[in-house]
Design an enzyme around this catalytic site. Structure first.
Site, PDB file in Angstrom:
ATOM      1  N   ARG A  16       2.132   8.473  -6.327  1.00 15.08           N
ATOM      2  CA  ARG A  16       1.793   8.711  -4.924  1.00 15.08           C
ATOM      3  C   ARG A  16       2.637   7.777  -4.071  1.00 15.08           C
ATOM      4  O   ARG A  16       2.523   6.558  -4.178  1.00 15.08           O
ATOM      5  CB  ARG A  16       0.299   8.450  -4.702  1.00 15.08           C
ATOM      6  N   HIS A  62       1.752   7.081   6.377  1.00 14.56           N
ATOM      7  CA  HIS A  62       1.063   5.866   5.951  1.00 14.56           C
ATOM      8  C   HIS A  62       1.397   4.792   6.991  1.00 14.56           C
ATOM      9  O   HIS A  62       1.986   3.753   6.677  1.00 14.56           O
ATOM     10  CB  HIS A  62       1.491   5.478   4.533  1.00 14.56           C
ATOM     11  N   GLU A 118      -5.655   7.049   5.248  1.00  6.21           N
ATOM     12  CA  GLU A 118      -6.630   6.204   5.928  1.00  6.21           C
ATOM     13  C   GLU A 118      -6.483   6.228   7.447  1.00  6.21           C
ATOM     14  O   GLU A 118      -6.180   5.192   8.070  1.00  6.21           O
ATOM     15  CB  GLU A 118      -6.546   4.761   5.408  1.00  6.21           C
ATOM     16  N   ASN A 134      -9.926   6.682  -1.050  1.00  2.00           N
ATOM     17  CA  ASN A 134      -9.507   5.320  -1.385  1.00  2.00           C
ATOM     18  C   ASN A 134     -10.756   4.449  -1.393  1.00  2.00           C
ATOM     19  O   ASN A 134     -11.525   4.454  -0.437  1.00  2.00           O
ATOM     20  CB  ASN A 134      -8.543   4.759  -0.324  1.00  2.00           C
ATOM     21  N   TYR A 182     -12.280   0.479  -2.412  1.00  2.24           N
ATOM     22  CA  TYR A 182     -12.134  -0.900  -2.894  1.00  2.24           C
ATOM     23  C   TYR A 182     -13.468  -1.630  -2.979  1.00  2.24           C
ATOM     24  O   TYR A 182     -13.704  -2.404  -3.887  1.00  2.24           O
ATOM     25  CB  TYR A 182     -11.180  -1.683  -1.981  1.00  2.24           C
ATOM     26  N   GLU A 197      -6.530   5.682  -4.158  1.00  2.00           N
ATOM     27  CA  GLU A 197      -6.267   4.241  -4.241  1.00  2.00           C
ATOM     28  C   GLU A 197      -7.501   3.536  -4.770  1.00  2.00           C
ATOM     29  O   GLU A 197      -8.619   3.846  -4.365  1.00  2.00           O
ATOM     30  CB  GLU A 197      -5.964   3.607  -2.868  1.00  2.00           C
TER      31      GLU A 197
HETATM   32  C1  FCB Z   1      -5.394   0.367   1.865  1.00  2.00           C
HETATM   33  C2  FCB Z   1      -4.016   0.860   2.245  1.00  2.00           C
HETATM   34  C3  FCB Z   1      -2.932   0.419   1.307  1.00  2.00           C
HETATM   35  C4  FCB Z   1      -3.156  -0.974   0.783  1.00  2.00           C
HETATM   36  C5  FCB Z   1      -4.550  -1.162   0.276  1.00  2.00           C
HETATM   37  C6  FCB Z   1      -4.839  -2.523  -0.286  1.00  2.00           C
HETATM   38  O1  FCB Z   1      -6.157   0.222   3.008  1.00  2.00           O
HETATM   39  O2  FCB Z   1      -3.994   2.257   2.302  1.00  2.00           O
HETATM   40  O3  FCB Z   1      -1.718   0.591   1.976  1.00  2.00           O
HETATM   41  O4  FCB Z   1      -2.787  -1.888   1.737  1.00  2.00           O
HETATM   42  O5  FCB Z   1      -5.473  -0.885   1.276  1.00  2.00           O
END
Ligand code: FCB
Length: 460
Positions: free
Chosen positions: A78, A122, A167, A292, A294, A363
């Site tokens: 990607r 992006h 995002e 995405n 985290y 992500e």
């Molecule tokens: C996301 C972004 C990516 C990277 C990660 C850690 O928000 O899409 O570009 O910075 O976080």
């Protein structure tokens, strides 16, 4: 509808990067300036005062990246296309040398059996479009659709899986309300207008790509599970959910912004901004959804908002949600992000139920300080391995619970320019020498390669 996503029999694997974070060469071959070039040049915006002008030098070291991807054995790569390389002023004239870089990238991937997954935006808006008002202006959405059509005309014979935006929440709210991302504004009304125009841009671009025959056009959202810490925090949590998640999913799924959101965000209730037909265009426009993930958002109220220490969990990015605090717990990554794989499992199950779309985890990954070294000097990163392993397990649990997750994409191939954090936060499977951009795989790279090898061996 037919789709070029993997069919989901087994989870497919990939890794990701984004143009501004890795390419460098920001003035080469006719590339125009983007809002990130401008923002990074402004004093005080980036933690280590750095920028993306060199980054990982992927523009020059493309073959190294391709070999690293081949070594990993990923199904997908990607990457994002830099708008200012393709259209240096954001509209009109196309720069063939910019497109030629993506030709080399795509051809290099295909030659190695890796499928390209291209993200069109992006965050690197051409500066002339920002000078004309940027995403708060409707015209930017129209220019985006034109640019998307140019890229698709050029690469569509070889790239099948497309994402319009990455995002858009960050582009709208971190960029225009919190002001910690480009273009660095603190104007909540502008943030809401930007959100609508990002969505509209997605809808217009998706329509153009569909007309041209594409059948796998998605959008990548950083959706988040929102967990109120206690009953009193329910309303604030609902506000966070509205501005973070529902602002995108409402139009995409129902063709509407909901009532609470419209109450928080006047521009989304304004027929001059949200024109007739806009929401109908967006509804059903995505063939797949990128998620995405985290960390979860634990929401609390009361007490002083001294900041949770988690990058991006910034209360000013949720204008109108009063008395809000974020309250991450337990183990954290170097970004201050709580490590909680159950958030991913819950999110995927919920989002699948809500959208009925095929999903890709576009992500997921972790920044750690990477100070431990193996005997050969390479990074020994058991924390990152554990993070990836536990989140992959969460994806498998979500799949068993019925979530239609087709692929998992680890963020990121290379240590790179982490936006406002500069080069201080390292998410890569591969370490980059800041002096000469030499690439050295970390233990996590070898671990991921082995995992992929085992997964593909089991199914072939
Ligand atoms: C996301 C972004 C990516 C990277 C990660 C850690 O928000 O899409 O570009 O910075 O976080």
């Amino acid at each position: 509808m037919s789709s070029h996503l993997p069919d989901g029999t087994r989870l497919a694997y990939g890794t990701a990067t984004a143009a501004y974070q890795v390419e460098g060469s920001t003035t080469a071959d006719g590339r125009g300036p983007s809002i990130w070039d401008t923002f990074t040049a402004r004093p005080g915006t980036i933690k280590d005062h750095s920028d993306g002008s060199v980054a990982c030098a992927s523009y020059l070291r493309l073959d190294d990246d391709l070999e690293l991807l081949a070594g990993l054995g990923v199904d997908f790569y990607r990457f994002s296309v830099a708008w200012p390389r393709v259209q240096p002023t954001g509209s009109g004239a196309v720069e063939p040398r910019g497109l030629a870089y993506y030709d080399r990238l795509v051809d290099g991937l295909l030659a190695r059996g890796v499928q390209p997954m291209a993200t069109l935006y992006h965050w690197d808006l051409p500066q002339p479009l920002e000078d004309a008002g940027g995403w708060p202006e409707r015209a930017t959405a129209e220019r985006f659709a034109d640019y998307a059509a140019v890229v698709h005309d050029h690469l569509g014979d070889r790239v099948q899986v497309w994402a319009t935006h990455n995002e858009p929440w960050c582009a709208a709210y971190l960029g225009h309300a919190a002001g910690v991302h480009a273009p660095g504004k603190r104007e909540p009304e502008a943030a809401h207008r930007a959100a609508h125009h990002l969505l509209l841009g997605h809808g217009l671009a998706a329509a153009r790509l569909h007309e041209a025959g594409a059948d796998t056009v998605g959008i990548v959202l950083n959706l988040t599970p929102v967990w109120p810490e206690r009953p009193e925090a329910a309303e604030a949590a609902d506000g966070v959910d509205a501005i973070h998640n529902r602002v995108w999913l409402g139009p995409l799924v129902d063709g509407a912004y909901d009532e609470r959101l419209r109450a928080l965000a006047a521009p989304l209730d304004d027929s001059e901004v949200v024109r007739d037909g806009d929401l109908a265009l967006v509804q059903g426009s995505a063939d797949w959804l990128g998620v995405n993930y985290y960390t979860p958002a634990r929401v609390d109220v009361g007490g002083d908002d001294t900041g949770s220490g988690a990058v991006g969990q910034d209360t000013s990015a949720y204008p109108g949600v009063t008395d809000l605090r974020f309250a991450p717990r337990g183990s954290r990554t170097a970004m201050g992000w709580e490590v909680e794989p159950r958030g991913l499992e819950e999110l995927l199950v919920d989002v699948h139920r809500r959208t009925d779309l095929p999903l890709v985890v576009t992500e997921n990954g972790a920044a750690y300080d990477d100070s431990a070294r193996a005997e050969d000097g390479s990074v020994d990163d058991p924390d990152r391995i554990a993070y990836l392993q536990d989140h992959l397990a969460a994806v498998e649990l979500a799949r068993s619970a019925g979530a239609d997750v087709r692929a998992y994409v680890a963020w990121t191939l290379l240590d790179n320019f982490e936006w406002a954090e500069g080069y201080t936060k390292k998410f890569g499977l591969v370490e980059i020498d800041p002096d000469d951009q030499h690439r050295t795989p970390k233990a996590s790279y070898r671990w991921y390669a082995e995992r992929l090898h085992d997964a593909t061996a089991r199914t072939s």
